[in-house]
Design an enzyme around this catalytic site. Structure first.
Site, short mmCIF file in Angstrom:
data_model
loop_
_atom_site.label_atom_id
_atom_site.label_comp_id
_atom_site.label_asym_id
_atom_site.label_seq_id
_atom_site.Cartn_x
_atom_site.Cartn_y
_atom_site.Cartn_z
CE1 TYR A 33 -39.51 23.00 -22.20
CE2 TYR A 33 -41.29 21.42 -22.52
CZ TYR A 33 -39.98 21.80 -22.72
OH TYR A 33 -39.13 20.99 -23.42
NE ARG A 52 -38.75 18.04 -15.69
CZ ARG A 52 -38.89 17.10 -16.62
NH1 ARG A 52 -37.93 16.22 -16.83
NH2 ARG A 52 -39.99 17.04 -17.34
NE ARG A 100 -35.70 42.87 -26.32
CZ ARG A 100 -34.38 43.10 -26.39
NH1 ARG A 100 -33.91 44.30 -26.12
NH2 ARG A 100 -33.56 42.13 -26.72
CG HIS A 102 -30.65 41.74 -22.32
ND1 HIS A 102 -31.05 42.77 -23.13
CD2 HIS A 102 -30.20 40.77 -23.14
CE1 HIS A 102 -30.85 42.44 -24.40
NE2 HIS A 102 -30.33 41.22 -24.43
CD GLU A 181 -31.01 16.08 -22.62
OE1 GLU A 181 -31.84 15.44 -21.97
OE2 GLU A 181 -30.78 17.29 -22.43
CG LEU A 206 -35.02 17.85 -18.60
CD1 LEU A 206 -35.02 19.25 -18.02
CD2 LEU A 206 -36.24 17.64 -19.46
N1 PDD Z 1 -39.30 16.66 -23.56
N2 PDD Z 1 -34.44 15.72 -22.45
C1 PDD Z 1 -35.00 16.74 -23.11
C2 PDD Z 1 -34.13 17.74 -23.77
C3 PDD Z 1 -36.41 16.85 -23.15
O1 PDD Z 1 -36.97 17.90 -23.78
C4 PDD Z 1 -37.21 15.87 -22.53
C5 PDD Z 1 -38.72 15.94 -22.51
C6 PDD Z 1 -36.56 14.81 -21.86
C7 PDD Z 1 -37.33 13.73 -21.13
O2 PDD Z 1 -37.97 14.23 -19.99
P1 PDD Z 1 -39.32 13.59 -19.44
O3 PDD Z 1 -39.05 12.14 -19.30
O4 PDD Z 1 -39.55 14.27 -18.16
O5 PDD Z 1 -40.40 13.84 -20.47
C8 PDD Z 1 -35.18 14.78 -21.83
C9 PDD Z 1 -40.72 16.89 -23.56
C10 PDD Z 1 -41.53 15.64 -23.70
C11 PDD Z 1 -41.04 17.94 -24.62
O6 PDD Z 1 -40.28 18.91 -24.68
O7 PDD Z 1 -42.03 17.80 -25.34
#
Ligand code: PDD
Length: 289
Positions: A33, A52, A100, A102, A181, A206
């Site tokens: 997503y 991405r 289904r 895996h 993070e 991420l």
């Molecule tokens: N989340 N790390 C994680 C685990 C994230 O889920 C997100 C973003 C980020 C920051 O990525 P970006 O700057 O591209 O939004 C880092 C989004 C906002 C969400 O899951 O709602």
């Protein structure tokens, strides 16, 4: 106004929008997503998010279900039909529907594409003026956090812990006490020596689109920047802490667990970068009009 969702090429009433029970996203979290900020009806950092999205699909061995131009059009149409001015647009692609098993289906199946968009309230002024609280927790996720998959259960647990502790975010750390993070954001510090630090991209985090943009903005501001890992100890001793994401922008953190960060006020670097990011978004809106 009734909300509308994009489902496999059709715009359908949000309440009736659905996918099949054997969609692999539903059964295996076999999908990816993106979340894009929308400002004044314009999706922000569209290129970064589509880059991405393509990368995540490639790593998952899911074919691009449609061209980037088609994604862009559908995104804009979903924003328009939902009368979104300031909010988010959500894009999801799953491997598709198959009995289904895996292992990936041997028969070629069509990936399922879903998009939704909604307005979001502006951040409360107090969050920006006073900063927010973060808690810390062990990172129990898998080894491919670089892929933006819908498999977010550990992130959900971490965010729920934040909610239950009156915090905005949970900052995660690995088994060596190194920060990875946030549960849905990238984590940054300004060290005691005044360097701006965030972790380098790897399988452990991420690679945030906001993170990438902020690195450029920090360079333009002439800030001393180090792309490296930092420990929980450095986090606790930092002069500034903040998290970034499409929905948080730059969110100053002034309390980590029970400890106040520096003097308990958002720092100059976070404030400067937040302003720079807002200006950068205004410029994208102006360019699109
Ligand atoms: N989340 N790390 C994680 C685990 C994230 O889920 C997100 C973003 C980020 C920051 O990525 P970006 O700057 O591209 O939004 C880092 C989004 C906002 C969400 O899951 O709602």
């Amino acid at each position: 106004m009734s909300r509308v969702a994009y489902v496999n090429g059709r715009y359908v009433p949000h309440r009736q929008a659905s996918v099949h029970v054997e969609d692999r996203g539903y059964q295996f979290a076999d999908g990816i997503y993106e979340v894009c900020t929308v400002r004044d009806g314009v999706p922000m950092e569209e290129k970064g998010h589509l880059d991405r999205l393509e990368r995540s699909l490639r790593e998952m061995r899911i074919d691009m279900p449609m061209s980037r131009a088609a994604f862009s059009l559908a995104m804009r149409e979903t924003i328009r039909r939902n009368l979104v001015t300031n909010g988010i647009v959500y894009l999801q692609v799953t491997r598709g529907v198959s009995p289904r098993d895996h292992a990936f289906p041997t028969k070629k199946i069509r990936p399922a594409v879903v998009m939704t968009a909604r307005n979001a309230k502006a951040h409360p002024a107090a969050w920006i003026e006073d900063g927010v609280k973060a808690i810390t927790m062990p990172d129990i996720r898998w080894g491919r956090c670089d892929i933006k998959t819908v498999g977010l259960l550990p992130n959900c647990f971490a965010k729920q812990a934040a909610r239950e502790n009156g915090a905005y975010e949970t900052i995660l750390y690995d088994d060596k006490g190194v920060v990875t993070e946030g549960s849905s954001s990238n984590a940054w510090i300004v060290t005691e020596a005044g360097a701006l630090v965030t972790r380098a991209p790897s399988n452990e985090i991420l690679n945030g689109v906001t993170r990438l943009e902020l690195i450029k903005l920090a360079a333009a501001e002439g800030l001393k920047f180090e792309e490296r890992s930092f420990t929980l100890d450095e986090l606790r001793r930092a002069r500034e802490v903040f998290v970034t994401s499409a929905s948080s922008f730059v969110m100053p953190v002034t309390q980590v667990d029970d400890k106040t960060v520096a003097n308990g006020k958002p720092g100059a670097v976070a404030s400067k970068l937040r302003a720079a990011l807002m200006a950068h978004m205004d410029a994208q809106v102006a360019a699109a009009k």
